[in-house]
Scaffold this active site. Structure first.
Site, PDB file in Angstrom:
ATOM      1  N   ASP A   1      -2.839  -4.510   5.578  1.00  0.00           N
ATOM      2  CA  ASP A   1      -4.554  -5.845   4.562  1.00  0.00           C
ATOM      3  C   ASP A   1      -4.435  -4.099   3.957  1.00  0.00           C
ATOM      4  O   ASP A   1      -4.944  -3.187   3.904  1.00  0.00           O
ATOM      5  CB  ASP A   1      -5.045  -6.144   5.594  1.00  0.00           C
ATOM      6  CG  ASP A   1      -5.259  -5.139   7.249  1.00  0.00           C
ATOM      7  OD1 ASP A   1      -4.301  -4.313   7.638  1.00  0.00           O
ATOM      8  OD2 ASP A   1      -6.751  -5.149   7.552  1.00  0.00           O
ATOM      9  N   GLU A   2      -5.596  -5.154   2.961  1.00  0.00           N
ATOM     10  CA  GLU A   2      -6.557  -4.049   2.467  1.00  0.00           C
ATOM     11  C   GLU A   2      -6.086  -3.017   2.060  1.00  0.00           C
ATOM     12  O   GLU A   2      -6.856  -1.236   2.504  1.00  0.00           O
ATOM     13  CB  GLU A   2      -7.675  -4.372   3.564  1.00  0.00           C
ATOM     14  CG  GLU A   2      -8.677  -4.974   3.893  1.00  0.00           C
ATOM     15  CD  GLU A   2      -9.813  -5.063   4.875  1.00  0.00           C
ATOM     16  OE1 GLU A   2     -11.057  -5.799   4.485  1.00  0.00           O
ATOM     17  OE2 GLU A   2      -9.338  -4.537   5.492  1.00  0.00           O
ATOM     18  N   ALA A   3      -4.792  -2.786   1.418  1.00  0.00           N
ATOM     19  CA  ALA A   3      -4.515  -2.094   0.895  1.00  0.00           C
ATOM     20  C   ALA A   3      -4.563  -1.250  -0.331  1.00  0.00           C
ATOM     21  O   ALA A   3      -3.998  -1.074  -1.484  1.00  0.00           O
ATOM     22  CB  ALA A   3      -2.652  -2.049   0.905  1.00  0.00           C
ATOM     23  N   GLN A   4      -5.837  -0.893  -0.785  1.00  0.00           N
ATOM     24  CA  GLN A   4      -6.402  -0.695  -2.613  1.00  0.00           C
ATOM     25  C   GLN A   4      -6.145   0.534  -2.513  1.00  0.00           C
ATOM     26  O   GLN A   4      -6.477   0.530  -3.774  1.00  0.00           O
ATOM     27  CB  GLN A   4      -8.013  -1.200  -2.340  1.00  0.00           C
ATOM     28  CG  GLN A   4      -8.547  -2.474  -1.707  1.00  0.00           C
ATOM     29  CD  GLN A   4      -8.877  -2.951  -0.614  1.00  0.00           C
ATOM     30  OE1 GLN A   4      -7.879  -3.027   0.109  1.00  0.00           O
ATOM     31  NE2 GLN A   4     -10.046  -3.729  -0.393  1.00  0.00           N
TER      32      GLN A   4
END
Ligand code: ACM
Length: 463
Positions: free
Chosen positions: A274-277
């Site tokens: 998740d949330e691998a920005q």
């Protein structure tokens, strides 16, 4: 005395009679599944009047109960069903030992009914986790997902990488630096065994390629330039990433996956995702195309937050939908290609959302979630292209940025987890808010007598 349908999750079939069985000092258990029957806390004897019988042909967790004036008969095809029946009997048993008569037959809607505990943002001890397991099994929750690693801490011992826990499990880790600790391999085995005795499968999560600042703080060799990063104890997300183009990354990840898989008898290993920005889309694909096969190589089925579905998945992989948007193309595509999905929409199932705007614990980015909101939705309607038959199940998630104690964990869990448990177990057509709120109202007194903190939601008339 309780009514025969005073049970959460509501059983599939409930046929009350006028009989009453009373558990007294002379009541004994007998028959099959003695280790499971022992959870009733009654002595055993070959001619006991609470009889357990191996039989029936439903799924392992199915069971039936017949209660007459003279006896109680539990029939189940497997120990897991006998354990589910014990939970039903414990809910039906009034403080004076009476059980309402009649027949119950029951089986789950979904195979996977989970709760996630974030032990990375704030660590919880083995004893606290055991106490949590005791409280969740009452509602037939059968998976405990442990979020073991994140930017603020690393909580599982990995041979060959001692600084993960020596440094990133030490004093000063966790959000605001106040949630230190880690599980040795023996601690983790102890949790897994305790859970398994209660028919709960532990699902370990190693969150990657993002949410890895604690790993990079412990091992600068895991950063892009090999330079140390600063320790982070704030609640920001999306700033850290493993390096998709570095072989050191895959040596590390394989060591972790091999060890966590070896410690975990259950079929699942959660790889976050998740949330691998801070990871480019290309790097994310590269990373997942290396790591997903590793999970299979060590005999496990990968679960990942649904961002994982943006890459081509093996059809055993399970995206876990967590956001609030009304649709998700990647998850629907994964389903069309054969994947099963776990539903955890944050605006319904995130136990860290505040109940009300002024609630002292929790976050509110997905809105406030009072009990009626946690109950009044259905996982088979949540995403286009993700119908009932594609669902492995549902999971409630408790993130611990604002939590400081087991009492905080309990307060955010109860009474919302029972709502999610009923969604996961009871047939959709049998679910009804007014019935649920009446049944959950009986629980306040039990939680109080069991020293379990709960939110006395104003949506319920508490007994
Ligand atoms: C998540 O809440 N970042 C899965």
């Amino acid at each position: 005395m309780r009514l025969l349908d005073d049970v959460i999750p509501l059983p599939v079939t409930v046929q009350p009679s006028s009989a009453v069985f009373t558990i007294t000092a002379d009541t004994r258990v007998s028959g099959d599944y003695p280790e499971v029957a022992a959870f009733l806390g009654l002595p055993s004897s070959p001619a006991g009047d609470v009889r357990f019988v191996a039989g029936g042909d439903g799924p392992d967790e199915s069971y039936s109960i017949d209660i007459s004036d003279e006896s109680v008969t539990v029939t189940a095809p497997a120990p897991a069903g006998a354990f589910a029946a014990v939970q039903t009997l414990q809910q039906l048993r009034s403080s004076d030992g009476r059980l309402p008569g009649g027949h119950i037959s029951d089986r789950p809607r979904f195979a996977y009914r989970g709760v996630m505990l974030d032990v990375a943002r704030h660590f919880f001890t083995v004893d606290e986790v055991k106490s949590y397991i005791d409280a969740i099994v009452a509602f037939k929750i059968n998976h405990l997902h442990l979020h073991l690693t994140d930017d603020q801490g690393w909580r599982i011992e990995i041979p060959g990488w001692p600084r993960l826990t020596e440094v990133s499990g030490a004093a000063g880790t966790g959000v605001d630096g106040v949630g230190p600790g880690f599980y040795t391999r023996d601690h983790y085995r102890e949790i897994v065994a305790y859970a398994a005795e209660r028919f709960v499968t532990v699902v370990p999560e190693i969150d990657m390629p993002g949410h890895v600042n604690a790993a990079q703080f412990a091992y600068p060799s895991l950063t892009a330039d090999g330079e140390p990063v600063t320790q982070r104890t704030d609640g920001e997300v999306g700033y850290s990433s493993l390096v998709a183009g570095s072989e050191t990354t895959y040596t590390f990840v394989e060591d972790v996956i091999r060890e966590v898989a070896a410690l975990t008898p259950g079929p699942f290993l959660h790889i976050g995702g998740d949330e691998a920005q801070a990871t480019t889309a290309d790097d994310y694909r590269t990373f997942m195309s290396r790591v997903l096969p590793m999970v299979g190589k060590y005999g496990k089925r990968a679960i990942g937050w649904h961002e994982m579905a943006t890459v081509d998945l093996p059809d055993t992989a399970v995206p876990q939908f967590w956001r609030t948007e009304p649709d998700d193309e990647a998850t629907a595509r994964a389903v069309a290609a054969g994947s099963q999905v776990i539903m955890s929409p944050a605006d319904r199932t995130y136990l860290d959302m505040k109940y009300t705007p002024d609630f002292p614990l929790g976050l509110d980015w997905a809105g406030c979630v009072e009990l009626d909101r946690a109950y009044d939705w259905d996982p088979a309607d949540r995403l286009p292209g993700v119908p009932e038959h594609s669902l492995l199940g549902v999971e409630a998630a408790l993130w611990s940025e604002t939590l400081r104690s087991l009492a905080d964990v309990q307060t955010m869990t109860f009474p919302r987890l029972p709502a999610i448990a009923e969604i996961g177990w009871t047939p959709r057509a049998a679910r009804d808010w007014s019935s649920f709120r009446r049944r959950v109202g009986a629980y306040g007194a039990r939680w109080r007598s069991g020293n379990i903190a709960y939110h006395p939601s104003p949506t319920v008339d508490w007994e």
